[in-house]
Enzyme design. Sequence first.
Site, PDB file in Angstrom:
ATOM      1  N   PRO A 106     -20.770  45.776   0.359  1.00  0.00           N
ATOM      2  CG  PRO A 106     -19.402  45.847   2.238  1.00  0.00           C
ATOM      3  CD  PRO A 106     -20.160  44.903   1.366  1.00  0.00           C
ATOM      4  N   GLY A 108     -17.155  48.468  -3.652  1.00  0.00           N
ATOM      5  CA  GLY A 108     -15.711  48.270  -3.763  1.00  0.00           C
ATOM      6  C   GLY A 108     -15.212  47.005  -3.117  1.00  0.00           C
ATOM      7  CB  CYS A 109     -16.716  44.708  -0.759  1.00  0.00           C
ATOM      8  SG  CYS A 109     -16.199  43.402   0.312  1.00  0.00           S
ATOM      9  CB  VAL A 110     -13.348  42.128  -4.945  1.00  0.00           C
ATOM     10  CG1 VAL A 110     -13.494  41.440  -6.299  1.00  0.00           C
ATOM     11  CG2 VAL A 110     -12.791  43.523  -5.153  1.00  0.00           C
TER      12      VAL A 110
END
Lengths: 110, 144, 101
Positions: A106, A108-110
């Site tokens: 996703p 922005g998912c780090v």
Amino acid sequence: MPLQIDGKTYETDEEGYLANLGDWTPELATAMATADGAELEDNHWEVINFLREYYEEYQIAPAVRVLTKAIGKKLGKDKGNSKYLYELFPYGPAKQACKYAGLPKPTGCV
Amino acid sequence: MDEAGNGGGNGVTKKFMYMNRKAPYGTVYALESLEVVLIAAAFEQDISVVFADDGVYQLMKGQDTEGIGMKNFSPAYAALGDYDINKIYIERESLEERGLSLDDLQALTWEDEDDDWKEKSSLHLVGRDELAALIAEQDIVLSF
Amino acid sequence: MLHIVNKSPFERNALESCLRLAADGSAVLLIEDGVVAAASNTRFGGMLADGMKRDLKFFVLSHDAAARGLAPERLAPGVETVDYGGFVDLVTSHDTVQSWL
């Protein structure tokens, strides 16, 4: 780090996300879960299928907050909370479920 | 990131505006802006998104990118409502200059939780003066 | 000569410069963001029409137009669409190609 299942090879990125969305099959999801030591049951499939439908429509993998809200709306309030989703996908619902669903990580998912 | 996403930050809410002025695909600005907006949505700020000048082409209906071998990212704009982004402003003069009207753009909606999940439009057609006033009241304007 | 313009005329003056300097009878191909110049009902329609009066021939790369939601019926009259094969044909059928970056 290609994935090998039933003699076939599937391209993935360095974190194990499927390179080609079109390669996905339910068997592939099961194999990815098995490799993580997890077993996919109906509750998992509900989320995985939901993610695939979401991606089909919007061409993005939803953020956790969006996923939680949408699951709650579609599958009921008892399932629309992060506790439920984290129990199903301990590595993080967005990350782990997206991976099994064959979606990219996703945004922005780090 | 998570703390802010869960609203557990220090409670300072700022007005962020994302200003989109480029046609999609010819440059990477449109896609970059979309990704930044989706990420920024997690911080629970007061976000508005503007499409002006050639930026209005980003919302054109019926984009077909098969021939140029690039991903059509326009369906993702329809997800902005899920991300609680519902202040989307289209500059009227920019549309008119291009021979376009709101009907040429994809409909973007959000569901109002406080109004029995009623579906409402996120698109607001604003004139140049109105847009100028909106820009003036922002804390931060990010330009793409 | 074939002139290629890849910038939106709303944003840059590449098309204007091209039309100002292209010799009568030249071909002008609009690609990438340049395709929006071929959309009907904009102030550039008149500019294209003026060009046609002095035998400029206008082409637009159909794939770039489609990507921006500009179906063929949205294009200004007299503008011809070409696909990649047509692009190649244009390049090979002209001795020189001028790109207006």
